[in-house]
Write an enzyme that holds these catalytic residues in place. Structure first.
Site, short mmCIF file in Angstrom:
data_model
loop_
_atom_site.label_atom_id
_atom_site.label_comp_id
_atom_site.label_asym_id
_atom_site.label_seq_id
_atom_site.Cartn_x
_atom_site.Cartn_y
_atom_site.Cartn_z
N ASP A 61 0.80 -1.23 0.00
CA ASP A 61 0.00 0.00 0.00
C ASP A 61 0.83 1.28 0.00
O ASP A 61 0.38 2.31 -0.49
CB ASP A 61 -1.00 0.00 1.16
CG ASP A 61 -0.37 -0.27 2.52
OD1 ASP A 61 0.85 -0.44 2.60
OD2 ASP A 61 -1.13 -0.30 3.51
N ASP A 464 3.78 1.10 13.23
CA ASP A 464 3.14 -0.23 13.34
C ASP A 464 3.94 -1.32 14.05
O ASP A 464 3.37 -2.08 14.81
CB ASP A 464 2.75 -0.80 11.96
CG ASP A 464 1.72 0.03 11.26
OD1 ASP A 464 1.16 0.94 11.90
OD2 ASP A 464 1.47 -0.23 10.08
#
Ligand SMILES: *[C@@H]1O[C@H](CO)[C@@H](O)[C@H](O)[C@H]1NC(C)=O
Ligand SMILES: *[C@@H]1O[C@H](CO)[C@@H](O)[C@H](O)[C@H]1NC(C)=O
Ligand SMILES: *[C@@H]1O[C@H](CO)[C@@H](O)[C@H](O)[C@H]1NC(C)=O
Ligand SMILES: *[C@@H]1O[C@H](CO)[C@@H](O)[C@H](O)[C@H]1NC(C)=O
Ligand SMILES: *[C@@H]1O[C@H](CO)[C@@H](O)[C@H](O)[C@H]1NC(C)=O
Length: 778
Positions: A61, A464
């Site tokens: 992404d 993350d």
């Protein structure tokens, strides 16, 4: 819950033409990824070539497209992406030509909202992704928008490779190319553009129309060489989500009898069964939602059959793959099954009966699962520190069985790719090895780097998945930062004169931690309180922490409570602390530059007229020597900010950091992300900022400089670490000794009989003759 960070985007001025001196364009740099061993980010699509064995691609992404190597590792294909082309790192779809393995197509563009100022492009390659040509679209694509793992929304006609269809987002409908992707036109007969929006009030990734979800062809609907007659299009619209044409796209209609209420996620056509398989989910939210089923549409009998249902248990279905060598073999991933783990369903009889990769087993220890696999994370042993007890993964939106090898399959998760080379053991009720197989994909959004003068050369923190101490840049670290372990970790810094002391800040409980063994072990700062995130830095001795957090600047000594710096306005601060003078701190907010000489008790504004301040860099070897990157160029002070002047030709700068010098008595190497004579790039200067060498090149662009993180190595001349927003951290080394002029260090020798070293002095110093044998920079 883990997710790929969306980091705000800033653009530098675009490039002009390359200039003559003072920029030297000839030096070659060698760039390598700092290895973590796993993607660390969301792998949104995986496709195998049905034409040539071993050819496969994975899209991400925010980190571009990768091609599979024969040893299971992945090769990045878009490292050319620089400031100008940065939105190409968002890959919204990938398509292969079923009859020509060298051809690969991607839909490139990262956000359909204002975060991405550029329109989307369909990019075509005829050499397996080595080089690309682009077809520009009049609207944006969304490789990092909601629904990004649906698909593939781009496909090549298996009977005629010149024909491609692309299903757009944002209500832009269906597009077709008849010339191998060179030119495109809207398919006006296709009017169902999708209505589903995850959150209509959202201005971020969830606020736009998902649009079309997948394109699939019935390869048996025409002869080779003529356009396929039967084409399926998935649309994110719960009232009718699968459309079909039976006249090569001239007319379209919603297939009758189809299930309604949920969105089509993935559609795959089985030519041997003459059936379209479709997985469904109720919501395109990347991290939530969840209800769904799987249906099969038989084209000859025109019937829909439900073959799998989650019965409202709340996970929906995402990735779906067929084994073209085994009629009726199909696998489906659960998409939003966060507990106890994501699951995978496999059927050998076209969906009549299923088995799962794990089953519930309440008799044993938590989590209550009995697995068909042995877990192998040898490529990235730190994964469980992030994934906890989840072993299959999450955000499993894509799965692919190798069309040449029924034993080989791969699927993408939010943190890696898992796969096996012994898949058919499943069918024999024998265990198989499920391995993390994303080596070579470095897909993290890097948020902080520091290069201490002893111990490991680099510590990094990312969005993350935490951060690492990199004892060897080329080998994946065995563990991530632990206790505390946060997902998104925002900053890391070492103390200049006690580099064993390290601080990091992150999003989560006890959001500030200290280490006194260069990041091997940690404890939560005694006064971290309930705040988290922000950016933290240490004083030279390591006894003060300056924390830019909560819209202010706070200082703590020896872990005593943080005190707000009283005499500066609230705002978002950029800081740097002197690495040699304990208690000498710098801070900037907007265009205001502040200095504190009393360990942050008070700050004094030194200037507000050097432009918008983006980064402060300190000379790691000398107190009071500070550099400032602003939107007007590069500024320098040798007296801790009392006098500041602009140095060199840069007209715009994002980063400036100083590392080891070229010569034993030389001024430190200066690295900058800057625009110099119209050219936005990454540069190094060895003469105190007067002349610069371009160190980025057409194959190494590092995305947008506003999202880069810089650290210069104080021990290795020429080495710079550049963190990216989606391609991990790179380190660059000069291939040869600096070709550009060097400057002597401050107070260093700059002349005299028999002296062969650099004769120029850095900014602020002049070469003064002491005697015939000795001149000095004073
Ligand atoms: C594939 O399986 C279906 C039943 O699911 C069967 O009707 C069909 O004949 C099979 N096709 C081939 C080529 O084996
Ligand atoms: C849903 O219910 C059906 C009918 O009871 C059952 O066969 C099926 O296994 C259930 N699905 C799941 C995912 O548990
Ligand atoms: C280093 O940190 C540990 C806790 O992380 C602490 O127990 C120890 O006292 C510290 N050592 C020094 C010299 O500060
Ligand atoms: C960005 O990359 C493209 C393609 O490699 C190149 O044409 C362009 O000049 C580069 N721009 C800058 C500023 O380096
Ligand atoms: C640039 O570097 C090359 C290679 O070392 C050198 O030959 C050339 O003189 C340098 N050019 C300038 C303008 O410094």
């Amino acid at each position: 819950m883990k997710k790929t960070a969306a980091v705000g985007i800033v653009l530098a001025a675009l490039s002009g033409v390359r200039a003559a001196a003072p920029v030297n364009y000839t030096q070659h740099y060698t760039w390598k990824n700092v290895r973590t061993g796993a993607s660390g980010g969301f792998v949104t699509g995986i496709v195998f070539s049905p034409k040539q064995k071993g050819v496969a691609y994975a899209r991400t992404d925010i980190g571009g497209l990768y091609r599979l190597n024969s040893d299971d590792s992945w090769a990045p294909l878009q490292d050319y992406v620089n400031n100008t082309l940065w939105n190409e790192h968002g890959v919204d779809a990938v398509a292969l030509d079923p009859n020509d393995a060298s051809r690969v197509y991607i839909a490139a563009g990262i956000y359909t909202n204002s975060w991405d100022p550029y329109n989307g492009k369909i990019m075509s390659s005829t050499d397996y992704g080595k080089t690309w040509s682009r077809a520009n679209f009049p609207f944006k694509f969304g490789g990092n928008m909601a629904g990004r793992q649906m698909g593939e929304r781009l496909a090549v006609d298996p009977n005629k490779g010149s024909i491609l269809y692309f299903g757009a987002r944002s209500g832009n409908g269906l597009w077709k190319s008849s010339d191998y992707g060179k030119t495109w036109a809207k398919v006006t007969s296709y009017t169902a553009v999708g209505t589903h929006i995850v959150d209509p009030g959202d201005s971020g990734q969830n606020g736009d129309i998902i649009g079309l979800t997948f394109i699939a062809f019935d390869s048996t609907s025409s002869a080779a060489g003529t356009a396929s007659k039967r084409i399926f299009v998935g649309t994110a619209d719960s009232s009718a989500t699968v459309y079909m044409s039976e006249d090569s796209g001239a007319t379209w209609s919603a297939i009758s009898g189809q299930p309604t209420g949920f969105l089509s996620h993935t559609g795959k056509y089985s030519p041997t069964e003459k059936a379209l398989y479709v997985s469904y989910v109720d919501n395109a939210n990347t991290y939530g939602g969840g209800d769904g089923y799987v249906y099969k549409y038989y084209v000859e009998s025109k019937t829909w059959v439900k073959i799998l249902d989650d019965n409202g248990t709340g996970f929906g279905f995402g990735g779906l793959t067929l084994d073209p060598q085994k009629n009726g073999t199909v696998m489906v991933t659960t998409y939003h099954q966060w507990w106890p783990d994501g699951n995978i369903y496999r059927s050998l009889d076209g969906g009549a009966t299923w088995t799962t990769i794990w089953d519930f087993d309440w008799s044993g220890v938590q989590p209550p699962v009995k697995r068909r696999y042995d877990w192998d994370i040898s490529q990235a042993t730190w994964l469980p520190e992030i994934t906890g007890d989840k072993t299959t993964g999450w955000m499993m939106g894509s799965i692919a069985i190798n069309p040449f090898d029924s034993d080989h399959f791969l699927y993408g998760t939010g943190a890696t790719i898992f796969g096996s080379h012994k898949l058919t053991n499943w069918d024999k009720n024998e265990k198989f090895t499920l391995s993390s197989l994303s080596y070579g994909m470095e897909e993290t959004a890097v948020l902080g780097l520091t290069s201490p003068p002893q111990g490991p050369h680099l510590l990094s923190v990312v969005g993350d998945v935490g951060g690492w101490r990199h004892d060897n840049l080329d080998v994946a670290p065995s563990k991530a930062f632990l206790t505390p372990s946060w997902g998104t970790t925002r900053s890391i810094d070492h103390a200049g004169s006690r580099p064993n002391i390290v601080v990091r800040s992150g999003d989560g409980e006890g959001g500030l931690a200290l280490s006194n063994d260069t990041g091997a072990t940690w404890h939560i700062h005694a006064s971290a309180g309930s705040w988290n995130g922000g950016r933290a830095q240490l004083s030279s001795n390591g006894d003060f922490v300056v924390w830019a957090v909560n819209n202010g600047l706070y200082v703590s000594a020896n872990e005593y409570p943080f005190e707000k710096v009283p005499n500066i306005p609230s705002g978002s601060y950029t800081t740097a602390n002197d690495r040699n003078h304990n208690g000498l701190f710098y801070a900037a907010e907007n265009s205001n530059f502040y200095v504190s000489t009393n360990a942050g008790t008070t700050y004094t504004k030194k200037t507000s007229s050097i432009g918008y301040i983006r980064e402060i860099g300190v000379n790691p070897f000398r107190a009071g020597d500070v550099w400032i990157a602003t939107d007007t160029g590069i500024w320098h002070s040798i007296d801790s900010g009392n006098t500041i002047s602009r140095v060199g030709p840069a007209t715009d700068a994002y980063h400036v950091q100083l590392g080891k010098s070229a010569t034993s008595n030389g001024y430190p190497a200066i690295f900058a992300a800057a625009t110099i004579q119209g050219w936005a790039g990454h540069y190094r200067s060895d003469d105190g900022g007067y002349t610069w060498t371009l160190i980025s090149d057409d194959s190494n662009g590092f995305g947008t400089p506003g999202n880069n993180i810089y650290a210069a190595d104080p021990r290795t001349y020429g080495r710079i670490y550049i963190g990216t927003n989606g391609r991990g951290t790179f380190y660059g080394d000069a291939s040869a000794t600096s070709p550009v002029p060097t400057a002597a260090d401050a107070y260093g020798q700059c002349g005299g009989q028999g002296f062969n070293g650099p004769k120029a002095c850095p900014h602020g110093y002049t070469c003064k003759v002491s005697n015939a044998y000795y001149s000095q920079c004073l």
